[in-house]
Design an enzyme around this catalytic site. Sequence first.
Site, PDB file in Angstrom:
ATOM      1  N   LYS A  85       0.846  -1.196   0.000  1.00  5.59           N
ATOM      2  CA  LYS A  85       0.000   0.000   0.000  1.00  5.59           C
ATOM      3  C   LYS A  85       0.883   1.247   0.000  1.00  5.59           C
ATOM      4  CE  LYS A  85      -4.190   1.688   2.211  1.00  5.59           C
ATOM      5  NZ  LYS A  85      -5.480   1.071   1.958  1.00  5.59           N
ATOM      6  N   GLU A 115     -20.347  -5.090   7.611  1.00  7.50           N
ATOM      7  CA  GLU A 115     -21.306  -4.412   8.470  1.00  7.50           C
ATOM      8  C   GLU A 115     -22.430  -5.348   8.888  1.00  7.50           C
ATOM      9  OE1 GLU A 115     -20.015  -3.236   5.656  1.00  7.50           O
ATOM     10  OE2 GLU A 115     -18.863  -1.521   6.382  1.00  7.50           O
ATOM     11  N   ARG A 128     -25.716  -1.346   4.475  1.00  4.83           N
ATOM     12  CA  ARG A 128     -25.357  -2.737   4.167  1.00  4.83           C
ATOM     13  C   ARG A 128     -25.935  -3.700   5.197  1.00  4.83           C
ATOM     14  NH1 ARG A 128     -21.414  -3.723  -0.269  1.00  4.83           N
ATOM     15  NH2 ARG A 128     -21.857  -1.750  -1.281  1.00  4.83           N
TER      16      ARG A 128
HETATM   17  C1  LIG Z   1     -19.241  -1.185   2.925  1.00  2.00           C
HETATM   18  C2  LIG Z   1     -18.016  -0.381   3.219  1.00  2.00           C
HETATM   19  N1  LIG Z   1     -17.458  -0.416   4.453  1.00  2.00           N
HETATM   20  C3  LIG Z   1     -16.350   0.317   4.720  1.00  2.00           C
HETATM   21  C4  LIG Z   1     -15.789   1.103   3.750  1.00  2.00           C
HETATM   22  C5  LIG Z   1     -14.617   2.009   4.068  1.00  2.00           C
HETATM   23  N2  LIG Z   1     -13.428   1.593   3.318  1.00  2.00           N
HETATM   24  C6  LIG Z   1     -13.053   2.231   2.189  1.00  2.00           C
HETATM   25  S1  LIG Z   1     -11.702   1.581   1.505  1.00  2.00           S
HETATM   26  C7  LIG Z   1     -11.553   0.454   2.747  1.00  2.00           C
HETATM   27  C8  LIG Z   1     -10.421  -0.510   2.734  1.00  2.00           C
HETATM   28  C9  LIG Z   1     -10.410  -1.353   1.520  1.00  2.00           C
HETATM   29  O1  LIG Z   1      -9.354  -2.267   1.598  1.00  2.00           O
HETATM   30  P1  LIG Z   1      -9.012  -3.181   0.389  1.00  2.00           P
HETATM   31  O2  LIG Z   1     -10.243  -3.798  -0.177  1.00  2.00           O
HETATM   32  O3  LIG Z   1      -7.943  -4.116   0.834  1.00  2.00           O
HETATM   33  O4  LIG Z   1      -8.470  -2.177  -0.707  1.00  2.00           O
HETATM   34  P2  LIG Z   1      -7.136  -1.289  -0.677  1.00  2.00           P
HETATM   35  O5  LIG Z   1      -7.553   0.088  -0.273  1.00  2.00           O
HETATM   36  O6  LIG Z   1      -6.161  -1.906   0.303  1.00  2.00           O
HETATM   37  O7  LIG Z   1      -6.660  -1.356  -2.075  1.00  2.00           O
HETATM   38  C10 LIG Z   1     -12.583   0.599   3.685  1.00  2.00           C
HETATM   39  C11 LIG Z   1     -12.735  -0.205   4.914  1.00  2.00           C
HETATM   40  C12 LIG Z   1     -16.412   1.119   2.485  1.00  2.00           C
HETATM   41  N3  LIG Z   1     -15.953   1.873   1.475  1.00  2.00           N
HETATM   42  N4  LIG Z   1     -17.502   0.389   2.253  1.00  2.00           N
END
Ligand SMILES: Cc1ncc(C[n+]2csc(CCOP(=O)(O)OP(=O)(O)O)c2C)c(N)n1
Length: 507
Positions: free
Chosen positions: A156, A235, A263
Amino acid sequence: MALARDLRGEEWNVVAVIGDGALTAGMAFEGLNNVGHDHRRVIVVLNDNGMSIAPNVGAVSRMLEAVRTATPYRGAKHVVRQVLEHMPAGELAEEARRRIFNSLKALLIPNLLFEQLGFTYFGPVDGHDLFAVENVLAKARDFRDGPVFVHVHTQKGHGYGPAEDDNVKWHGVSATGAAKATAPQYTAVFADAVREILKSDERTVAITAAMPGGTGMLPLFSEFPQRVIDVGICEQHAVTMAAGLATQGIVPVVAIYSTFLQRGFDQVLHDVAVQDLSFVFAMDRAGIVGDDGRTHQGLYDIAYLRPLPGFTLMAPKDEAELRDMLWTAHHHAAAQRGPIGVRFPRGTGFGVTIPAAPRELPIGVSETLREGDDLVIIAYGQPVNAALEAAETLAREGLQATVVNARFAKPLDAERLLALAARTPRFVTVEEHVVAGGFGSAVAELLHERGARVELEMLGIPDEHVDHGAQKLWRRHYGLDAEGIAAAVRGRWPQLVRAHEPERTAG
Ligand SMILES: Cc1ncc(C[n+]2csc(CCOP(=O)(O)OP(=O)(O)O)c2C)c(N)n1
């Protein structure tokens, strides 16, 4: 899309890219389950950086981590083949060979989960090695026998120093030039209030769904390692797990942004409300969220929670009231009086003084901030201050408004509202939420049900999606700031303004 392609008998590739954080969601597994069963040609690329926004959590995450350190898949396959080459030939031996191959594979390669789900696994591949990625994607593209799972390892923030050094902070950045905060963030006040509650009641457990930083709860994890829980981006599970806790007398505080709680709606309905469980829902980022854009607008929670029997809903006018409301919510849930939700906005508070100790507020009782005989402005949550300011502007024009801080969308302060309706039958409701099914709707239902005849102006978000943009600009656009509220009053009741116009001197 792949199903549509196959129904039409066409030939093209469908590629789904998913993060390892997103893979913790139940829906991801519902998709994998379906595609694997259908043996449908889909390429799933897992971008695995070990991070959600914060470090990823969960057993799947642990499994993926094991892959990082395990014998590379191809090498492992090679070892297995070599072992098998030394086995005798024959039909029985062939069956034994197959079984031994599968067992050894399972032993050496931890990611067989995806293979068991019907995918052919490619990887893991170094995502920062362009040629390696191209190579594996070409193989996935040309693979014809069912779905493919391509496992890519990345870091990341890779290649950008500040993001490599602090990849949580740099997950998302706001536009530059933002004004320096002069008041505390609602999120920080929320986290302090949760700390206060966790200290005061050992039965309380706080839960986040992959937002330890976003909800402000991060420092609480080390302070209360047993009672602050991150379940991952799920969620639905967060709500139902908390429901399980509540059945055992634990008081869950579930902190989920307004938009993400959508969700878990069915879980809130079936696993909490229908079961008569007592619960605290803290909905951060309720209202217009600004830079996060259309998918993150917290504009629907009143509409989706208000119809659920037994629910109590609150919204604070400022950060001090947020703390009192959480305290109140906790008492309410601890006394087993049902589920209770507090919605609060993104961003900073108003810089008001936060008293030494929190107060328990009476449920369903509003607060009158100003008295005036011409009309009544009833605001819910964040717009209360704008309503007050609008009333002061109107007062300078000779028009006197009562301003009510509603505090509760459910139960409404019916007694007070009906008394006001009888005295001053001109109401304006203000909320940062869609008008349909929101706070104003609740007021309209009450007035209609009780036969109160009131001219009602409902301010909120109309029937359209709200895009990315600064909160301030959208508030202006939808007339939810002081100026907008005052303009709505003048537009709706021009006779009141005229009645108070300063008399022109004749001649
Ligand atoms: C339903 C939902 N819950 C929480 C989030 C907040 N959120 C945005 S990005 C993220 C992390 C995503 O991680 P990953 O899928 O590993 O992608 P990366 O950013 O590491 O590429 C979170 C928890 C969201 N966008 N949607």
